[in-house]
Design a protein around this motif. Structure first.
Motif, PDB file in Angstrom:
ATOM      1  N   ALA A 185       0.701  -1.387   0.245  1.00 44.91           N
ATOM      2  CA  ALA A 185       0.190  -0.257  -0.441  1.00 44.91           C
ATOM      3  C   ALA A 185       1.068   1.112   0.316  1.00 44.91           C
ATOM      4  O   ALA A 185       2.032   1.064  -0.018  1.00 44.91           O
ATOM      5  CB  ALA A 185      -1.120  -0.122   1.198  1.00 44.91           C
ATOM      6  N   VAL A 186       0.617   2.800  -0.316  1.00 44.00           N
ATOM      7  CA  VAL A 186       1.421   3.669  -0.449  1.00 44.00           C
ATOM      8  C   VAL A 186       1.267   4.046   1.327  1.00 44.00           C
ATOM      9  O   VAL A 186      -0.472   4.171   2.217  1.00 44.00           O
ATOM     10  CB  VAL A 186       0.269   4.476  -1.079  1.00 44.00           C
ATOM     11  N   TYR A 187       1.513   4.128   2.350  1.00 45.96           N
ATOM     12  CA  TYR A 187       1.668   4.435   3.626  1.00 45.96           C
ATOM     13  C   TYR A 187       1.576   5.866   4.001  1.00 45.96           C
ATOM     14  O   TYR A 187       2.679   6.924   3.367  1.00 45.96           O
ATOM     15  CB  TYR A 187       2.831   3.945   4.475  1.00 45.96           C
ATOM     16  N   TYR A 188       0.595   6.449   4.594  1.00 44.79           N
ATOM     17  CA  TYR A 188       0.579   7.986   5.137  1.00 44.79           C
ATOM     18  C   TYR A 188       1.316   8.341   6.729  1.00 44.79           C
ATOM     19  O   TYR A 188      -0.215   7.654   7.519  1.00 44.79           O
ATOM     20  CB  TYR A 188      -0.508   7.885   4.811  1.00 44.79           C
ATOM     21  N   CYS A 189       1.424   9.801   6.408  1.00 45.02           N
ATOM     22  CA  CYS A 189       2.491  10.115   8.086  1.00 45.02           C
ATOM     23  C   CYS A 189       0.840  11.006   8.732  1.00 45.02           C
ATOM     24  O   CYS A 189       0.597  11.654   7.177  1.00 45.02           O
ATOM     25  CB  CYS A 189       2.853  10.477   7.944  1.00 45.02           C
ATOM     26  N   ASN A 190       0.064  10.908   9.686  1.00 47.58           N
ATOM     27  CA  ASN A 190      -0.775  11.607   9.447  1.00 47.58           C
ATOM     28  C   ASN A 190      -0.740  13.015  11.792  1.00 47.58           C
ATOM     29  O   ASN A 190      -0.001  11.428  11.491  1.00 47.58           O
ATOM     30  CB  ASN A 190      -2.216  10.793   9.679  1.00 47.58           C
ATOM     31  N   ALA A 191      -0.529  13.590  11.272  1.00 51.06           N
ATOM     32  CA  ALA A 191      -0.700  14.138  12.365  1.00 51.06           C
ATOM     33  C   ALA A 191      -2.079  14.940  12.732  1.00 51.06           C
ATOM     34  O   ALA A 191      -2.553  16.389  11.496  1.00 51.06           O
ATOM     35  CB  ALA A 191       0.308  15.916  12.752  1.00 51.06           C
ATOM     36  N   GLN A 192      -2.129  15.428  14.314  1.00 48.49           N
ATOM     37  CA  GLN A 192      -3.560  16.152  14.594  1.00 48.49           C
ATOM     38  C   GLN A 192      -3.256  16.715  15.405  1.00 48.49           C
ATOM     39  O   GLN A 192      -2.565  16.296  16.666  1.00 48.49           O
ATOM     40  CB  GLN A 192      -4.999  14.917  14.979  1.00 48.49           C
ATOM     41  N   GLU A 193      -3.576  18.419  15.236  1.00 45.04           N
ATOM     42  CA  GLU A 193      -3.944  19.310  16.518  1.00 45.04           C
ATOM     43  C   GLU A 193      -4.960  19.885  16.980  1.00 45.04           C
ATOM     44  O   GLU A 193      -5.677  19.806  16.255  1.00 45.04           O
ATOM     45  CB  GLU A 193      -2.244  20.021  16.557  1.00 45.04           C
ATOM     46  N   ILE A 194      -5.261  20.479  17.822  1.00 46.54           N
ATOM     47  CA  ILE A 194      -6.566  20.790  18.280  1.00 46.54           C
ATOM     48  C   ILE A 194      -6.655  22.050  16.922  1.00 46.54           C
ATOM     49  O   ILE A 194      -8.033  22.393  16.966  1.00 46.54           O
ATOM     50  CB  ILE A 194      -6.408  21.984  19.062  1.00 46.54           C
ATOM     51  N   THR A 195      -5.716  22.760  16.353  1.00 43.43           N
ATOM     52  CA  THR A 195      -5.729  24.315  14.760  1.00 43.43           C
ATOM     53  C   THR A 195      -5.820  22.751  13.561  1.00 43.43           C
ATOM     54  O   THR A 195      -6.017  24.046  13.060  1.00 43.43           O
ATOM     55  CB  THR A 195      -4.947  24.936  15.198  1.00 43.43           C
ATOM     56  N   GLY A 196      -5.152  22.260  13.322  1.00 45.49           N
ATOM     57  CA  GLY A 196      -5.185  21.450  12.262  1.00 45.49           C
ATOM     58  C   GLY A 196      -5.528  19.662  11.698  1.00 45.49           C
ATOM     59  O   GLY A 196      -4.769  19.201  13.460  1.00 45.49           O
ATOM     60  N   LEU A 197      -5.150  19.510  10.819  1.00 42.14           N
ATOM     61  CA  LEU A 197      -4.558  17.678  10.503  1.00 42.14           C
ATOM     62  C   LEU A 197      -4.190  17.717   9.123  1.00 42.14           C
ATOM     63  O   LEU A 197      -4.922  18.780   8.561  1.00 42.14           O
ATOM     64  CB  LEU A 197      -6.047  16.935  10.212  1.00 42.14           C
ATOM     65  N   TYR A 198      -2.870  17.236   9.715  1.00 40.97           N
ATOM     66  CA  TYR A 198      -1.915  16.840   8.124  1.00 40.97           C
ATOM     67  C   TYR A 198      -1.923  16.018   8.407  1.00 40.97           C
ATOM     68  O   TYR A 198      -1.526  15.234   8.338  1.00 40.97           O
ATOM     69  CB  TYR A 198      -0.241  17.972   9.618  1.00 40.97           C
ATOM     70  N   TRP A 199      -1.086  16.291   7.063  1.00 38.99           N
ATOM     71  CA  TRP A 199      -0.737  14.227   6.026  1.00 38.99           C
ATOM     72  C   TRP A 199       0.091  14.744   4.981  1.00 38.99           C
ATOM     73  O   TRP A 199       0.554  15.462   5.615  1.00 38.99           O
ATOM     74  CB  TRP A 199      -1.980  14.081   4.875  1.00 38.99           C
ATOM     75  N   GLY A 200       1.144  13.541   4.941  1.00 36.87           N
ATOM     76  CA  GLY A 200       2.280  14.429   4.277  1.00 36.87           C
ATOM     77  C   GLY A 200       2.121  13.460   3.193  1.00 36.87           C
ATOM     78  O   GLY A 200       0.607  12.870   3.029  1.00 36.87           O
ATOM     79  N   GLN A 201       3.024  13.042   1.735  1.00 35.32           N
ATOM     80  CA  GLN A 201       2.454  12.673   0.822  1.00 35.32           C
ATOM     81  C   GLN A 201       2.702  11.228   0.359  1.00 35.32           C
ATOM     82  O   GLN A 201       2.399  10.742  -0.546  1.00 35.32           O
ATOM     83  CB  GLN A 201       3.658  12.949   0.034  1.00 35.32           C
ATOM     84  N   GLY A 202       2.845  10.637   1.447  1.00 35.29           N
ATOM     85  CA  GLY A 202       2.818   8.156   1.584  1.00 35.29           C
ATOM     86  C   GLY A 202       3.881   8.730   0.383  1.00 35.29           C
ATOM     87  O   GLY A 202       4.722   9.177   0.052  1.00 35.29           O
ATOM     88  N   THR A 203       3.945   7.834   1.434  1.00 37.21           N
ATOM     89  CA  THR A 203       6.209   6.301   0.896  1.00 37.21           C
ATOM     90  C   THR A 203       4.558   5.147   0.611  1.00 37.21           C
ATOM     91  O   THR A 203       3.952   4.472   1.167  1.00 37.21           O
ATOM     92  CB  THR A 203       6.646   6.377   1.959  1.00 37.21           C
ATOM     93  N   GLN A 204       5.696   4.111  -1.303  1.00 34.67           N
ATOM     94  CA  GLN A 204       4.505   2.962  -1.286  1.00 34.67           C
ATOM     95  C   GLN A 204       5.892   1.716  -0.756  1.00 34.67           C
ATOM     96  O   GLN A 204       6.730   2.603  -0.140  1.00 34.67           O
ATOM     97  CB  GLN A 204       5.240   3.230  -3.363  1.00 34.67           C
ATOM     98  N   VAL A 205       5.683   1.039   0.056  1.00 35.83           N
ATOM     99  CA  VAL A 205       5.529   0.130   0.489  1.00 35.83           C
ATOM    100  C   VAL A 205       5.094  -1.455  -0.332  1.00 35.83           C
ATOM    101  O   VAL A 205       3.875  -1.252  -0.385  1.00 35.83           O
ATOM    102  CB  VAL A 205       5.533  -0.305   2.060  1.00 35.83           C
ATOM    103  N   THR A 206       5.893  -2.310  -0.973  1.00 36.40           N
ATOM    104  CA  THR A 206       5.630  -2.939  -1.609  1.00 36.40           C
ATOM    105  C   THR A 206       6.169  -4.516  -0.861  1.00 36.40           C
ATOM    106  O   THR A 206       7.065  -4.388  -0.874  1.00 36.40           O
ATOM    107  CB  THR A 206       5.962  -2.706  -3.655  1.00 36.40           C
ATOM    108  N   VAL A 207       5.097  -5.464  -1.177  1.00 35.08           N
ATOM    109  CA  VAL A 207       5.892  -6.520  -0.433  1.00 35.08           C
ATOM    110  C   VAL A 207       5.554  -7.804  -1.729  1.00 35.08           C
ATOM    111  O   VAL A 207       4.456  -7.724  -1.986  1.00 35.08           O
ATOM    112  CB  VAL A 207       5.182  -6.924   0.612  1.00 35.08           C
ATOM    113  N   SER A 208       6.226  -8.131  -1.768  1.00 32.84           N
ATOM    114  CA  SER A 208       6.474  -9.291  -2.873  1.00 32.84           C
ATOM    115  C   SER A 208       7.738 -10.189  -3.600  1.00 32.84           C
ATOM    116  O   SER A 208       8.961  -9.400  -2.869  1.00 32.84           O
ATOM    117  CB  SER A 208       6.099  -8.563  -4.613  1.00 32.84           C
ATOM    118  N   SER A 209       7.881 -10.994  -3.557  1.00 35.34           N
ATOM    119  CA  SER A 209       9.015 -12.441  -3.747  1.00 35.34           C
ATOM    120  C   SER A 209       9.210 -12.068  -5.548  1.00 35.34           C
ATOM    121  O   SER A 209       9.867 -12.656  -5.537  1.00 35.34           O
ATOM    122  CB  SER A 209       8.367 -13.623  -3.607  1.00 35.34           C
TER     123      SER A 209
END
Length: 115
Positions: A91-115
């Motif tokens: 999946a694409v994994y996103y970082c998230n942060a929440q404070e009283i005045t806002g909600l923030y997201w990162g741009q995402g990073t791809q994780v691929t699990v495959s042989s």
């Protein structure tokens, strides 16, 4: 403006490990909750793990016992250690942060699990 940048994604074989890191552009002391979410193709974004200011931790059911979230207030980062990875963790994994005045997201990073 708060910026979140994720690091550490990539390609890994099933059973392997990866460590994701999210760097925040300012102090995270005001962030009530920080966490990781993921979104696979064709699926809704889902919670992977979250950690509160008081270090209460919550994990999504699919990752319990395999993933570990941690928070470093001195470095303004949160990390996600992912062990025993499965193809369904791809999946694409996103970082998230929440404070009283806002909600923030990162741009995402791809994780691929495959042989």
């Amino acid at each position: 403006q708060v910026q979140l940048v994720e690091f550490g994604g990539g390609l890994v074989q099933p059973g392997g490990s990866l460590r994701l890191s999210c760097s925040v552009s300012r102090s995270i002391l005001s962030m009530n909750v920080m966490g990781w979410y993921r979104q696979a193709p064709g699926k809704q974004r889902e919670l992977v793990a979250s950690i509160t200011k008081g270090n209460t931790i919550r994990y999504g059911d699919p990752v319990k016992g395999r993933f570990t979230i941690s928070r470093d207030n001195a470095k303004n980062t949160i990390d996600l250690q992912m062990n025993s990875l499965k193809p369904e963790d791809t999946a694409v994994y996103y970082c998230n942060a929440q404070e009283i005045t806002g909600l923030y997201w990162g741009q995402g990073t791809q994780v691929t699990v495959s042989s």
